[in-house]
Design a protein around this motif. Structure first.
Motif, PDB file in Angstrom:
ATOM      1  N   LYS A  53       0.846  -1.197   0.000  1.00 10.32           N
ATOM      2  CA  LYS A  53       0.000   0.000   0.000  1.00 10.32           C
ATOM      3  C   LYS A  53       0.881   1.246   0.000  1.00 10.32           C
ATOM      4  O   LYS A  53       1.883   1.301   0.725  1.00 10.32           O
ATOM      5  N   TRP A  54       0.479   2.230  -0.791  1.00 10.59           N
ATOM      6  CA  TRP A  54       1.142   3.541  -0.857  1.00 10.59           C
ATOM      7  C   TRP A  54       2.621   3.448  -1.270  1.00 10.59           C
ATOM      8  O   TRP A  54       3.377   4.395  -1.073  1.00 10.59           O
ATOM      9  N   VAL A  55       3.054   2.338  -1.821  1.00 11.88           N
ATOM     10  CA  VAL A  55       4.448   2.229  -2.272  1.00 11.88           C
ATOM     11  C   VAL A  55       4.653   3.071  -3.539  1.00 11.88           C
ATOM     12  O   VAL A  55       3.715   3.272  -4.315  1.00 11.88           O
ATOM     13  N   SER A  56       5.850   3.590  -3.726  1.00 17.49           N
ATOM     14  CA  SER A  56       6.180   4.309  -4.955  1.00 17.49           C
ATOM     15  C   SER A  56       7.062   3.435  -5.828  1.00 17.49           C
ATOM     16  O   SER A  56       8.187   3.105  -5.462  1.00 17.49           O
ATOM     17  N   LEU A  57       6.526   3.043  -6.989  1.00 22.22           N
ATOM     18  CA  LEU A  57       7.254   2.225  -7.949  1.00 22.22           C
ATOM     19  C   LEU A  57       7.313   2.933  -9.301  1.00 22.22           C
ATOM     20  O   LEU A  57       7.278   2.299 -10.351  1.00 22.22           O
ATOM     21  N   VAL A  58       7.417   4.246  -9.268  1.00 26.99           N
ATOM     22  CA  VAL A  58       7.465   5.035 -10.501  1.00 26.99           C
ATOM     23  C   VAL A  58       8.647   4.591 -11.357  1.00 26.99           C
ATOM     24  O   VAL A  58       9.783   4.472 -10.874  1.00 26.99           O
ATOM     25  N   ASP A  59       8.351   4.280 -12.619  1.00 28.77           N
ATOM     26  CA  ASP A  59       9.374   3.868 -13.595  1.00 28.77           C
ATOM     27  C   ASP A  59      10.152   2.616 -13.171  1.00 28.77           C
ATOM     28  O   ASP A  59      11.262   2.364 -13.656  1.00 28.77           O
ATOM     29  N   ALA A  60       9.593   1.821 -12.281  1.00 34.10           N
ATOM     30  CA  ALA A  60      10.249   0.578 -11.855  1.00 34.10           C
ATOM     31  C   ALA A  60      10.066  -0.516 -12.903  1.00 34.10           C
ATOM     32  O   ALA A  60       9.155  -0.464 -13.736  1.00 34.10           O
ATOM     33  N   SER A  61      10.945  -1.518 -12.860  1.00 33.55           N
ATOM     34  CA  SER A  61      10.862  -2.646 -13.792  1.00 33.55           C
ATOM     35  C   SER A  61      10.448  -3.893 -13.020  1.00 33.55           C
ATOM     36  O   SER A  61      11.141  -4.343 -12.099  1.00 33.55           O
ATOM     37  N   LEU A  62       9.285  -4.451 -13.402  1.00 32.93           N
ATOM     38  CA  LEU A  62       8.757  -5.661 -12.755  1.00 32.93           C
ATOM     39  C   LEU A  62       8.374  -6.686 -13.823  1.00 32.93           C
ATOM     40  O   LEU A  62       7.321  -7.303 -13.789  1.00 32.93           O
ATOM     41  N   VAL A  63       9.261  -6.880 -14.774  1.00 33.08           N
ATOM     42  CA  VAL A  63       8.990  -7.794 -15.885  1.00 33.08           C
ATOM     43  C   VAL A  63       8.982  -9.237 -15.383  1.00 33.08           C
ATOM     44  O   VAL A  63       9.910  -9.674 -14.696  1.00 33.08           O
ATOM     45  N   ARG A  64       7.901  -9.950 -15.692  1.00 36.84           N
ATOM     46  CA  ARG A  64       7.735 -11.351 -15.286  1.00 36.84           C
ATOM     47  C   ARG A  64       7.774 -11.531 -13.760  1.00 36.84           C
ATOM     48  O   ARG A  64       8.066 -12.613 -13.245  1.00 36.84           O
ATOM     49  N   THR A  65       7.483 -10.494 -13.030  1.00 36.70           N
ATOM     50  CA  THR A  65       7.465 -10.565 -11.567  1.00 36.70           C
ATOM     51  C   THR A  65       6.175 -11.237 -11.100  1.00 36.70           C
ATOM     52  O   THR A  65       5.119 -11.055 -11.687  1.00 36.70           O
ATOM     53  N   ASP A  66       6.263 -12.020 -10.025  1.00 37.07           N
ATOM     54  CA  ASP A  66       5.096 -12.700  -9.463  1.00 37.07           C
ATOM     55  C   ASP A  66       4.519 -11.848  -8.343  1.00 37.07           C
ATOM     56  O   ASP A  66       5.094 -11.743  -7.255  1.00 37.07           O
ATOM     57  N   LEU A  67       3.380 -11.215  -8.630  1.00 35.49           N
ATOM     58  CA  LEU A  67       2.726 -10.314  -7.682  1.00 35.49           C
ATOM     59  C   LEU A  67       1.323 -10.804  -7.351  1.00 35.49           C
ATOM     60  O   LEU A  67       0.413 -10.026  -7.094  1.00 35.49           O
ATOM     61  N   GLU A  68       1.153 -12.113  -7.337  1.00 36.85           N
ATOM     62  CA  GLU A  68      -0.175 -12.673  -7.081  1.00 36.85           C
ATOM     63  C   GLU A  68      -0.688 -12.261  -5.703  1.00 36.85           C
ATOM     64  O   GLU A  68       0.017 -12.340  -4.698  1.00 36.85           O
ATOM     65  N   ALA A  69      -1.928 -11.770  -5.681  1.00 39.38           N
ATOM     66  CA  ALA A  69      -2.626 -11.388  -4.444  1.00 39.38           C
ATOM     67  C   ALA A  69      -1.924 -10.273  -3.674  1.00 39.38           C
ATOM     68  O   ALA A  69      -2.091 -10.133  -2.465  1.00 39.38           O
ATOM     69  N   VAL A  70      -1.154  -9.435  -4.370  1.00 33.40           N
ATOM     70  CA  VAL A  70      -0.451  -8.322  -3.722  1.00 33.40           C
ATOM     71  C   VAL A  70      -1.422  -7.151  -3.526  1.00 33.40           C
ATOM     72  O   VAL A  70      -2.262  -6.871  -4.373  1.00 33.40           O
ATOM     73  N   ASN A  71      -1.276  -6.473  -2.389  1.00 31.33           N
ATOM     74  CA  ASN A  71      -2.103  -5.305  -2.104  1.00 31.33           C
ATOM     75  C   ASN A  71      -1.334  -4.042  -2.482  1.00 31.33           C
ATOM     76  O   ASN A  71      -0.390  -3.647  -1.800  1.00 31.33           O
ATOM     77  N   LEU A  72      -1.729  -3.423  -3.602  1.00 37.71           N
ATOM     78  CA  LEU A  72      -1.099  -2.203  -4.102  1.00 37.71           C
ATOM     79  C   LEU A  72      -2.073  -1.030  -4.039  1.00 37.71           C
ATOM     80  O   LEU A  72      -2.029  -0.117  -4.857  1.00 37.71           O
ATOM     81  N   LYS A  73      -2.910  -1.028  -3.039  1.00 38.45           N
ATOM     82  CA  LYS A  73      -3.898   0.035  -2.878  1.00 38.45           C
ATOM     83  C   LYS A  73      -3.194   1.386  -2.743  1.00 38.45           C
ATOM     84  O   LYS A  73      -2.252   1.539  -1.962  1.00 38.45           O
TER      85      LYS A  73
END
Length: 205
Positions: free
Chosen positions: A53-73
């Motif tokens: 929650k409230w994380v800043s990932l501006v211009d980040a690279s998450l290619v093929r990343t496993d983010l199943e059931a992640v809370n990015l509210k």
């Protein structure tokens, strides 16, 4: 460096990880709430069930990343690259996703309620049972995405967007499909993503 680091269940609330290289890292169930990760590299990392929650990932690279059931509210992912990422069941409520790249991503059951998806690239993404309630999809590209038109009808705006059939959104002619199509039906229609053996295995078709 933090490549291939094992940080399972770590508490990294508010951490400054600007530009950090976390490729292939094990970050399952990590707490990254309010972390600053601008330009971070998280390709192929596992963040299953992480709290972001409230994380800043501006211009980040998450290619093929496993983010199943992640809370990015309420997270900020403007310009981030999540192509081919696994995001089944992720929460993006009120998230900033302007210009995000979600091409060929697994977005089944994702909640995009009130998210800003302006100019997002959703080409060939799998959006089965995703929710777009009050989401802003102005200028988004959904060409060849697997998504029924039911959830798109719940979006706040689709102005200048490209629909799954490759046609530009026109309010006067836009009509939700009468029913959801099955993956097999889309496969038979030649949707490119579903021709991939990798995805056929994921979706068990």
């Amino acid at each position: 460096g933090l490549e291939k680091a094992n940080l399972v269940s770590a508490k990294l609330v508010g951490s400054n990880l600007d530009g950090a290289n976390l490729q292939d890292a094990k970050l399952q169930q990590v707490n990254l709430r309010r972390a600053i990760m601008t330009g971070a590299i998280l390709d192929r990392a596992s963040l299953v069930r992480a709290t972001m929650k409230w994380v800043s990932l501006v211009d980040a690279s998450l290619v093929r990343t496993d983010l199943e059931a992640v809370n990015l509210k309420s997270a900020d992912l403007e310009g981030a690259d999540l192509s081919r990422a696994k995001l089944k069941g992720a929460i993006f409520i009120r998230a900033e996703l302007h210009r995000v790249n979600l091409q060929e991503a697994d977005l089944r059951e994702v909640n995009f309620k009130t998210a800003n998806l302006r100019s997002a690239n959703l080409q060939m993404a799998v959006l089965m049972d995703a929710k777009f309630t009050k989401a802003d999809l102005d200028g988004a590209n959904l060409k060849y995405a697997y998504v029924s038109y039911h959830p798109l009808a719940d979006a706040e705006s689709l102005e200048d967007s490209i629909l799954p059939d490759g046609m530009k959104f026109e309010p006067a002619t836009f009509r939700p499909q009468p029913r959801k199509k099955t993956l097999r039906e889309h496969l038979s229609e030649g949707f490119p993503i579903l021709q991939s053996k990798e995805w056929q295995k994921v979706f068990e078709i």
